[in-house]
Design a protein around this motif. Structure first.
Motif, PDB file in Angstrom:
ATOM      1  N   THR A   9      -1.182 -22.915  40.231  1.00 41.43           N
ATOM      2  CA  THR A   9      -1.404 -22.014  41.361  1.00 41.43           C
ATOM      3  C   THR A   9      -1.970 -20.666  40.922  1.00 41.43           C
ATOM      4  OG1 THR A   9       0.927 -21.375  41.195  1.00 41.43           O
ATOM      5  CG2 THR A   9       0.358 -23.031  42.840  1.00 41.43           C
ATOM      6  N   LEU A  10      -1.719 -20.271  39.673  1.00 46.40           N
ATOM      7  CA  LEU A  10      -2.229 -18.984  39.200  1.00 46.40           C
ATOM      8  C   LEU A  10      -3.753 -18.961  39.137  1.00 46.40           C
ATOM      9  CD1 LEU A  10       0.268 -18.046  36.344  1.00 46.40           C
ATOM     10  CD2 LEU A  10       0.281 -17.320  38.733  1.00 46.40           C
ATOM     11  N   TRP A  11      -4.381 -20.131  39.040  1.00 43.61           N
ATOM     12  CA  TRP A  11      -5.843 -20.162  39.013  1.00 43.61           C
ATOM     13  C   TRP A  11      -6.436 -19.652  40.324  1.00 43.61           C
ATOM     14  CZ3 TRP A  11      -9.028 -20.777  34.992  1.00 43.61           C
ATOM     15  CH2 TRP A  11      -8.508 -21.336  33.816  1.00 43.61           C
ATOM     16  N   ALA A  12      -5.774 -19.941  41.425  1.00 45.78           N
ATOM     17  CA  ALA A  12      -6.273 -19.455  42.716  1.00 45.78           C
ATOM     18  C   ALA A  12      -6.210 -17.934  42.781  1.00 45.78           C
ATOM     19  CB  ALA A  12      -5.464 -20.072  43.862  1.00 45.78           C
ATOM     20  N   LEU A  13      -5.149 -17.354  42.222  1.00 48.32           N
ATOM     21  CA  LEU A  13      -5.030 -15.904  42.192  1.00 48.32           C
ATOM     22  C   LEU A  13      -6.059 -15.293  41.235  1.00 48.32           C
ATOM     23  CD1 LEU A  13      -1.132 -15.529  42.138  1.00 48.32           C
ATOM     24  CD2 LEU A  13      -2.680 -15.477  44.105  1.00 48.32           C
ATOM     25  N   LEU A  14      -6.278 -15.952  40.098  1.00 48.49           N
ATOM     26  CA  LEU A  14      -7.305 -15.499  39.168  1.00 48.49           C
ATOM     27  C   LEU A  14      -8.672 -15.495  39.852  1.00 48.49           C
ATOM     28  CD1 LEU A  14      -7.747 -16.575  35.473  1.00 48.49           C
ATOM     29  CD2 LEU A  14      -9.673 -16.723  37.033  1.00 48.49           C
ATOM     30  N   ALA A  15      -8.989 -16.574  40.580  1.00 50.02           N
ATOM     31  CA  ALA A  15     -10.270 -16.655  41.270  1.00 50.02           C
ATOM     32  C   ALA A  15     -10.396 -15.571  42.333  1.00 50.02           C
ATOM     33  CB  ALA A  15     -10.434 -18.038  41.908  1.00 50.02           C
ATOM     34  N   GLY A  16      -9.291 -15.280  43.019  1.00 51.55           N
ATOM     35  CA  GLY A  16      -9.318 -14.206  44.004  1.00 51.55           C
ATOM     36  C   GLY A  16      -9.633 -12.872  43.362  1.00 51.55           C
ATOM     37  N   ASN A  17      -9.033 -12.599  42.217  1.00 49.85           N
ATOM     38  CA  ASN A  17      -9.333 -11.357  41.506  1.00 49.85           C
ATOM     39  C   ASN A  17     -10.779 -11.323  41.026  1.00 49.85           C
ATOM     40  OD1 ASN A  17      -7.210  -9.486  41.542  1.00 49.85           O
ATOM     41  ND2 ASN A  17      -6.055 -10.620  40.006  1.00 49.85           N
ATOM     42  N   PHE A  18     -11.322 -12.489  40.687  1.00 53.20           N
ATOM     43  CA  PHE A  18     -12.734 -12.560  40.311  1.00 53.20           C
ATOM     44  C   PHE A  18     -13.628 -12.079  41.449  1.00 53.20           C
ATOM     45  CE2 PHE A  18     -16.653 -15.078  40.729  1.00 53.20           C
ATOM     46  CZ  PHE A  18     -17.347 -14.635  39.612  1.00 53.20           C
ATOM     47  N   GLY A 131       4.674 -11.361  31.591  1.00 54.49           N
ATOM     48  CA  GLY A 131       3.562 -10.618  31.026  1.00 54.49           C
ATOM     49  C   GLY A 131       2.317 -11.476  30.910  1.00 54.49           C
ATOM     50  N   ARG A 132       2.497 -12.700  30.431  1.00 55.13           N
ATOM     51  CA  ARG A 132       1.373 -13.617  30.280  1.00 55.13           C
ATOM     52  C   ARG A 132       0.775 -13.986  31.627  1.00 55.13           C
ATOM     53  NH1 ARG A 132       2.341 -19.662  28.440  1.00 55.13           N
ATOM     54  NH2 ARG A 132       0.205 -20.468  28.388  1.00 55.13           N
ATOM     55  N   ALA A 133       1.629 -14.214  32.636  1.00 58.20           N
ATOM     56  CA  ALA A 133       1.141 -14.598  33.964  1.00 58.20           C
ATOM     57  C   ALA A 133       0.340 -13.480  34.611  1.00 58.20           C
ATOM     58  CB  ALA A 133       2.315 -14.994  34.861  1.00 58.20           C
ATOM     59  N   VAL A 134       0.844 -12.245  34.519  1.00 60.43           N
ATOM     60  CA  VAL A 134       0.151 -11.119  35.135  1.00 60.43           C
ATOM     61  C   VAL A 134      -1.204 -10.899  34.475  1.00 60.43           C
ATOM     62  CG1 VAL A 134       0.222  -8.629  35.517  1.00 60.43           C
ATOM     63  CG2 VAL A 134       2.265 -10.003  35.931  1.00 60.43           C
ATOM     64  N   THR A 135      -1.247 -10.929  33.145  1.00 57.16           N
ATOM     65  CA  THR A 135      -2.515 -10.726  32.458  1.00 57.16           C
ATOM     66  C   THR A 135      -3.470 -11.897  32.691  1.00 57.16           C
ATOM     67  OG1 THR A 135      -1.515 -11.590  30.425  1.00 57.16           O
ATOM     68  CG2 THR A 135      -1.600  -9.205  30.677  1.00 57.16           C
ATOM     69  N   PHE A 136      -2.926 -13.110  32.858  1.00 58.87           N
ATOM     70  CA  PHE A 136      -3.773 -14.264  33.158  1.00 58.87           C
ATOM     71  C   PHE A 136      -4.467 -14.078  34.507  1.00 58.87           C
ATOM     72  CE2 PHE A 136      -4.382 -18.396  35.229  1.00 58.87           C
ATOM     73  CZ  PHE A 136      -5.175 -19.037  34.299  1.00 58.87           C
ATOM     74  N   VAL A 137      -3.706 -13.685  35.513  1.00 55.33           N
ATOM     75  CA  VAL A 137      -4.280 -13.473  36.837  1.00 55.33           C
ATOM     76  C   VAL A 137      -5.334 -12.372  36.797  1.00 55.33           C
ATOM     77  CG1 VAL A 137      -3.737 -12.591  39.152  1.00 55.33           C
ATOM     78  CG2 VAL A 137      -2.329 -14.382  38.139  1.00 55.33           C
ATOM     79  N   PHE A 138      -5.087 -11.340  35.966  1.00 55.41           N
ATOM     80  CA  PHE A 138      -6.030 -10.236  35.876  1.00 55.41           C
ATOM     81  C   PHE A 138      -7.284 -10.623  35.098  1.00 55.41           C
ATOM     82  CE2 PHE A 138      -5.841  -5.973  37.403  1.00 55.41           C
ATOM     83  CZ  PHE A 138      -6.839  -5.296  36.727  1.00 55.41           C
ATOM     84  N   LEU A 139      -7.283 -11.792  34.438  1.00 61.84           N
ATOM     85  CA  LEU A 139      -8.505 -12.274  33.807  1.00 61.84           C
ATOM     86  C   LEU A 139      -9.635 -12.411  34.817  1.00 61.84           C
ATOM     87  CD1 LEU A 139      -7.308 -15.068  31.332  1.00 61.84           C
ATOM     88  CD2 LEU A 139      -8.563 -12.997  30.735  1.00 61.84           C
ATOM     89  N   GLY A 140      -9.280 -12.573  36.093  1.00 58.03           N
ATOM     90  CA  GLY A 140     -10.308 -12.655  37.129  1.00 58.03           C
ATOM     91  C   GLY A 140     -11.215 -11.444  37.146  1.00 58.03           C
ATOM     92  N   TRP A 141     -10.639 -10.271  36.892  1.00 55.41           N
ATOM     93  CA  TRP A 141     -11.462  -9.063  36.834  1.00 55.41           C
ATOM     94  C   TRP A 141     -12.413  -9.117  35.645  1.00 55.41           C
ATOM     95  CZ3 TRP A 141     -12.105  -4.472  39.604  1.00 55.41           C
ATOM     96  CH2 TRP A 141     -11.365  -4.380  40.787  1.00 55.41           C
ATOM     97  N   SER A 142     -11.953  -9.601  34.512  1.00 51.57           N
ATOM     98  CA  SER A 142     -12.830  -9.728  33.347  1.00 51.57           C
ATOM     99  C   SER A 142     -13.935 -10.742  33.609  1.00 51.57           C
ATOM    100  CB  SER A 142     -12.016 -10.141  32.122  1.00 51.57           C
ATOM    101  OG  SER A 142     -11.116  -9.139  31.763  1.00 51.57           O
ATOM    102  N   MET A 143     -13.589 -11.827  34.267  1.00 54.10           N
ATOM    103  CA  MET A 143     -14.603 -12.823  34.612  1.00 54.10           C
ATOM    104  C   MET A 143     -15.618 -12.237  35.594  1.00 54.10           C
ATOM    105  SD  MET A 143     -12.232 -16.245  34.920  1.00 54.10           S
ATOM    106  CE  MET A 143     -13.611 -17.273  35.417  1.00 54.10           C
ATOM    107  N   ALA A 144     -15.146 -11.344  36.465  1.00 55.41           N
ATOM    108  CA  ALA A 144     -16.067 -10.663  37.380  1.00 55.41           C
ATOM    109  C   ALA A 144     -17.063  -9.824  36.600  1.00 55.41           C
ATOM    110  CB  ALA A 144     -15.283  -9.795  38.361  1.00 55.41           C
ATOM    111  N   SER A 145     -16.601  -9.221  35.503  1.00 57.88           N
ATOM    112  CA  SER A 145     -17.499  -8.392  34.712  1.00 57.88           C
ATOM    113  C   SER A 145     -18.497  -9.229  33.921  1.00 57.88           C
ATOM    114  CB  SER A 145     -16.690  -7.497  33.769  1.00 57.88           C
ATOM    115  OG  SER A 145     -16.079  -8.247  32.739  1.00 57.88           O
TER     116      SER A 145
END
Length: 390
Positions: A9-18, A131-145
């Motif tokens: 489910t965290l992938w959906a949140l990562l994609a949203g952050n992207f 910590g790992r989950a929060v930073t994983f979800v925030f990877l979406g911002w890095s993928m956006a960049s």
């Protein structure tokens, strides 16, 4: 021994952050096209960043309190639909004034999504994986960049900024559908009481972390906001070259955030913040040496490695300091990000308008050094009070 896998489910949140990150960064990515199309100067067009950041800054904590009891599946999906509608409406705006108003309404979505996705991620995993989950979800911002920003810059450069905004609208609809499909129902973090909000504001550690975030944002956005017009002026970059530079910067950002996600639970969030802040400061120090595309690409490496990674580390730092107060502290941290963007973009616009662009990196460097000093002070205070519980 391998670590347990994070829930799908965290992938959906990562994609949203992207999508959220791509939409936030589409303005600096298409600043040249916005300026030309709307017949305003680059410094004026850059105030889209400032105004949007102010809305996100004020909206993050206020909306966090307003939506506290909402089911996160409905909240996050609706937020992405709002984002889609705002970007679609923006494509129809005929002048700068109307676009500014629509932009301010549109960025209500990032004010909600980033903070609430981080808090939601912390509830979907055991405590030792937060910590790992929060930073994983925030990877979406890095993928956006690494993907979203350069693609937006290329689309905007070749087809106009309206086409770039339209692409983001479509991606937002897809993200809303994914979140609706993947997230379970019934995720409702306990609403923070007035007393709990008071504990957040009275905590010198939590508020110190938020202030570090604000300083980091200001230090970066003095220059980052006007990267496109400055590079075009100094190096003669066209739309394709700018897209490649944004992509290189984003690739470094993705690698940096991946490294943080992998090692943050091992070395600690506070130390990771120090490392990423030093990386950004290094690029600002070396900026005057960017006399060619090759040297500029090298100078952007440490900045890219630290840029998004430091936000991830700060989010994880707050969650680890007090998981119970994370919905409030993470929302305030989002405000810190956006107030830093607003201050930095406004200061950079002033410098640009007064023919003082060569001072941008030095103003940013001084601000980053202040962030570094404050972060170290907060870390020392936490070690002196190891039993802290907000």
């Amino acid at each position: 021994m391998s670590r347990p896998a994070l829930p799908a489910t965290l992938w959906a949140l990562l994609a949203g952050n992207f999508v959220i990150g791509t939409g936030v960064m589409v303005v600096p990515g298409t600043l040249n096209e916005l300026s030309q199309s709307l017949q305003v100067g680059a410094a004026t067009a850059g105030q889209l960043i400032t105004a949007g950041a102010i809305v996100m800054c004020l909206g993050a904590p206020l909306l966090a309190a307003l939506v506290a009891g909402w089911d996160r599946r409905r909240l996050l999906a609706f937020t992405m639909l709002w984002y889609a509608a705002g970007h679609l409406l923006a494509t129809q705006m005929p002048n700068f004034g109307s676009l500014l108003l629509v932009r301010m309404l549109t960025v209500v979505a990032p004010a909600v999504f980033t903070a609430q996705a981080a808090a939601c991620a912390g509830l979907l995993v055991p405590a030792e994986q937060r910590g790992r989950a929060v930073t994983f979800v925030f990877l979406g911002w890095s993928m956006a960049s690494v993907l979203g920003l350069p693609i937006g810059a290329l689309v905007g450069g070749h087809f106009g900024w309206r086409a770039a905004f339209g692409v983001i609208a479509g991606l937002s609809v897809v993200s809303a559908a994914w979140i609706w499909r993947q997230l379970p129902t019934g995720i409702r973090p306990a609403a923070l009481s007035r007393e709990a909000w008071g504990r957040v504001f009275r905590s010198p550690l939590l508020m110190g972390v938020v202030c570090v975030t604000a300083l980091q944002g200001a230090g970066q956005f003095v220059l980052f906001s006007y990267f496109a017009p400055i590079v075009r002026e100094s190096l003669g970059a066209d739309a394709t070259q700018m897209g490649l530079l944004w992509g290189w910067f984003g690739l470094c950002g993705l690698l940096g955030n991946m490294a943080v996600s992998r090692y943050i639970d091992r070395i600690g969030a506070a130390r990771m913040v120090l490392v990423t802040t030093v990386l950004i400061a290094t690029s600002l120090l070396l900026w005057p040496l960017a006399v060619s595309f090759a040297t500029l690409a090298l100078i952007l490496v440490p900045w890219g490695l630290g840029c998004f990674a430091t936000n991830s580390a700060q989010q994880a730092r707050l969650v680890s300091l007090s998981p119970a107060l994370a919905p409030g502290s993470v929302a305030l941290n989002s405000s810190g990000i956006y107030v830093g963007q607003a201050v930095g973009a406004a200061a950079g616009g002033w410098l640009l308008a007064h023919d003082a662009a060569p001072w941008m990196n030095w103003a940013g460097l001084v601000t980053m050094l202040l962030a570094l000093a404050l972060s170290m002070a907060v870390d020392r205070a936490q070690r002196r009070a190891p039993a802290f519980s907000a």
